[in-house]
Design a protein around this motif. Sequence first.
Motif, short mmCIF file in Angstrom:
data_model
loop_
_atom_site.label_atom_id
_atom_site.label_comp_id
_atom_site.label_asym_id
_atom_site.label_seq_id
_atom_site.Cartn_x
_atom_site.Cartn_y
_atom_site.Cartn_z
N SER A 51 -37.84 34.49 -1.36
CA SER A 51 -37.52 33.17 -1.91
C SER A 51 -36.12 33.16 -2.53
O SER A 51 -35.42 32.17 -2.48
CB SER A 51 -38.57 32.76 -2.93
N ARG A 52 -35.72 34.30 -3.09
CA ARG A 52 -34.41 34.35 -3.74
C ARG A 52 -33.28 34.18 -2.70
O ARG A 52 -32.34 33.44 -2.93
CB ARG A 52 -34.26 35.69 -4.47
N GLU A 62 -25.29 24.10 0.95
CA GLU A 62 -24.93 22.86 0.23
C GLU A 62 -23.41 22.71 0.16
O GLU A 62 -22.87 21.62 0.25
CB GLU A 62 -25.48 22.89 -1.20
N LYS A 63 -22.72 23.85 -0.01
CA LYS A 63 -21.26 23.78 -0.13
C LYS A 63 -20.61 23.50 1.22
O LYS A 63 -19.55 22.92 1.28
CB LYS A 63 -20.74 25.08 -0.74
N ARG A 67 -23.39 18.45 0.20
CA ARG A 67 -24.51 17.61 -0.26
C ARG A 67 -25.59 18.50 -0.80
O ARG A 67 -25.69 19.66 -0.42
CB ARG A 67 -25.08 16.81 0.91
N ARG A 68 -26.42 17.94 -1.67
CA ARG A 68 -27.52 18.73 -2.20
C ARG A 68 -28.65 18.81 -1.18
O ARG A 68 -28.84 17.90 -0.39
CB ARG A 68 -28.03 18.13 -3.51
N LEU A 69 -29.36 19.92 -1.22
CA LEU A 69 -30.46 20.12 -0.29
C LEU A 69 -31.76 20.31 -1.05
O LEU A 69 -31.76 20.84 -2.17
CB LEU A 69 -30.19 21.35 0.57
N SER A 70 -32.84 19.90 -0.42
CA SER A 70 -34.14 20.06 -1.05
C SER A 70 -34.47 21.54 -1.21
O SER A 70 -34.24 22.34 -0.29
CB SER A 70 -35.20 19.41 -0.17
N PRO A 71 -35.01 21.93 -2.38
CA PRO A 71 -35.38 23.34 -2.56
C PRO A 71 -36.47 23.76 -1.57
O PRO A 71 -36.68 24.96 -1.36
CB PRO A 71 -35.89 23.40 -4.00
N GLY A 72 -37.16 22.81 -0.99
CA GLY A 72 -38.24 23.15 -0.06
C GLY A 72 -37.78 23.24 1.40
O GLY A 72 -38.57 23.50 2.29
N LEU A 73 -36.47 23.02 1.62
CA LEU A 73 -35.98 22.88 2.99
C LEU A 73 -36.28 24.08 3.90
O LEU A 73 -36.75 23.92 5.02
CB LEU A 73 -34.47 22.66 2.94
N TYR A 75 -38.53 26.21 3.70
CA TYR A 75 -39.95 26.42 3.95
C TYR A 75 -40.46 25.44 4.99
O TYR A 75 -41.39 25.72 5.74
CB TYR A 75 -40.75 26.29 2.66
N GLU A 76 -39.83 24.28 5.00
CA GLU A 76 -40.27 23.26 5.95
C GLU A 76 -39.63 23.47 7.32
O GLU A 76 -40.26 23.23 8.34
CB GLU A 76 -39.92 21.86 5.43
N TYR A 77 -38.37 23.90 7.32
CA TYR A 77 -37.67 24.13 8.59
C TYR A 77 -37.37 25.61 8.67
O TYR A 77 -36.43 26.09 8.07
CB TYR A 77 -36.40 23.26 8.65
N LEU A 87 -30.78 19.05 10.03
CA LEU A 87 -29.55 18.67 9.32
C LEU A 87 -28.66 17.78 10.21
O LEU A 87 -28.09 16.80 9.73
CB LEU A 87 -28.77 19.92 8.90
N MET B 1 -32.92 12.63 1.93
CA MET B 1 -33.04 13.78 2.82
C MET B 1 -34.06 14.74 2.22
O MET B 1 -33.75 15.50 1.32
CB MET B 1 -31.65 14.45 2.88
N ALA B 3 -37.77 17.25 2.40
CA ALA B 3 -38.50 18.18 3.25
C ALA B 3 -40.00 18.11 3.00
O ALA B 3 -40.79 18.54 3.82
CB ALA B 3 -38.00 19.60 2.99
N PHE B 4 -40.39 17.56 1.86
CA PHE B 4 -41.80 17.57 1.49
C PHE B 4 -42.54 16.38 2.08
O PHE B 4 -41.96 15.31 2.31
CB PHE B 4 -41.95 17.50 -0.03
N GLU B 138 -37.62 16.24 -5.08
CA GLU B 138 -36.76 17.30 -4.56
C GLU B 138 -35.38 17.33 -5.21
O GLU B 138 -34.76 18.38 -5.29
CB GLU B 138 -36.62 17.13 -3.05
N PHE B 139 -34.90 16.20 -5.71
CA PHE B 139 -33.50 16.17 -6.14
C PHE B 139 -33.27 15.88 -7.61
O PHE B 139 -32.14 15.97 -8.08
CB PHE B 139 -32.71 15.16 -5.29
N MET B 150 -45.48 26.22 -4.38
CA MET B 150 -44.09 26.66 -4.41
C MET B 150 -43.86 27.62 -5.58
O MET B 150 -43.10 28.59 -5.47
CB MET B 150 -43.21 25.43 -4.59
N ARG B 153 -44.41 31.23 -4.92
CA ARG B 153 -43.37 31.97 -4.19
C ARG B 153 -42.15 32.27 -5.05
O ARG B 153 -41.19 32.87 -4.58
CB ARG B 153 -42.94 31.16 -2.96
N PHE B 188 -22.55 23.32 -7.99
CA PHE B 188 -22.18 21.99 -7.48
C PHE B 188 -21.71 22.06 -6.03
O PHE B 188 -20.89 22.91 -5.68
CB PHE B 188 -21.07 21.39 -8.38
N PRO B 189 -22.24 21.15 -5.20
CA PRO B 189 -21.94 21.25 -3.78
C PRO B 189 -20.49 20.90 -3.42
O PRO B 189 -19.99 21.38 -2.42
CB PRO B 189 -22.92 20.27 -3.12
N ARG B 194 -16.48 21.35 -8.50
CA ARG B 194 -16.32 22.72 -9.02
C ARG B 194 -14.99 22.87 -9.75
O ARG B 194 -14.91 23.54 -10.77
CB ARG B 194 -16.45 23.73 -7.87
#
Lengths: 93, 367
Positions: A51-52, A62-63, A67-73, A75-77, A87, B1, B3-4, B138-139, B150, B153, B188-189, B194
């Motif tokens: 997970s780490r 994300e960089k 854009r920010r991404l879901s923390p669950g991404l 696991y889902e994909y 994406l 966007m 995933a859940f 998620e955000f 979750m 894990r 930060f993305p 940054r």
Amino acid sequence: MFNRKKIQRPEGPLTEQALRQWLVDYLVVHVEIPREDIDTAKTFEAYGLDSRVAVQVSGALEKVIERRLSPGLLYEYQSIDALTGYLAAELKL
Amino acid sequence: MGAFDFPSAPEESFRAFLRQAEQLEGERLAGAIPKEYFEPRVGRGLAGFAVSWLLYAGAIVGVAYAPSRLLWIPLWIVAGLGGWGLHCIAHDCGHGSFSRSRRFNYAIGHVSLLPLIYPFHAWRHVHNMHHSSTNHLEFDTDWRPVPAGMFERMSLWDKTVYVSTRTWAFWGGTINYWAESALRPGFFPKASQRREVRRSMLFVAAVTVPYAAVLVYFTGFTGLLVYFVAPWLATHAWFSATTLMHHSASDIPYLTAEYWTRNASRLLVTTDYVYPRWLLFLTHNISIHTAHHVAPVVPYYNLPKAQETLKARYPGMVRERRFSFGQMWEIIRHLHFYDTESGFYADLARNKVEPKVAVSRAAEGAQ
């Protein structure tokens, strides 16, 4: 612990292929998987990503897409192909 | 966007929330608030800034001269209230509602966040993420519950931090967010974010390092703890308790991308706790929070009026409750995980928490 090796952001306009290549490079450099062993259809779990590392991959990604991404991404994909396909659709690449 | 794909078994309370959200589709919520309420009055803002600095510094001087150490704890709580008030001033600066000058807002914002050792731009960007994704599963950046699956894990350290900050160590929740994002530009993305965060970090270091050195030189490490670290902790306790209570309630869901809507996130997921007037004054109306989420550029001193117009325009939708420690106890006792079936909460034992509709302040008054 302080793994600062940096994968360059893809140059030029972002494409699905560029994202896929970036993910492959990331796994090669950071997870130290031999390039010839990488199969983009294989699940991340099969490479032994915990997970780490999943959080690190998504933080680095994300960089790339800025854009920010879901923390669950991840696991889902669960494979490089599934993730880049998702994406590309979301980002309308 | 997102995933859940939750909730898997929504019940009537979830559907009722969605129906309410649907009613708001296409509405321009901020239109309910008269334009003149958006006008900043810099003098009024500066008065708040001065009051909070005086409270913070005054309480610390009080600690230095207190005849008994028993007075330290209440004085730290007061210093924390000063530090928290300063955060609330920086909050206006971050939303551009302190003055019309961006440069002046940024300057006041940087200085106001010094007691928290919070680089202003880091705070501003994280806070904007909270506003653009309030109660998004998620955000959202603040107090987002995770599904128990979750949690399983997560690493042992992450699990410990998560469980502690949702229970006995809730007062340290914002310290955890600070550690995650305040001193880490990599959070930060965007490269532009940054760069700004690094500049703010330099400012914070340039002030706090010499200040800490002077404190240690004259008062020793005990002085650093008593005059700086303890007020910092107390400020975080106010910060954590307030922000935890704003958007967490058993009957307010966190939503996946499928169900999350901008208007519902602005109007329906906030609880406004009614404070006594003196506390409203010292916290710069931070608890009048729904109007703030509907129109973040309304300066703090105009929020009470803005809230009234909002209540008149959307009757029954603005959640106002009388503040009680019991309410806080309910949150830290039960609201631990996101329940993937109902879309509301589960507790540490993974038992679903029934959404309990709290009695509104208007109904309390009618009794």
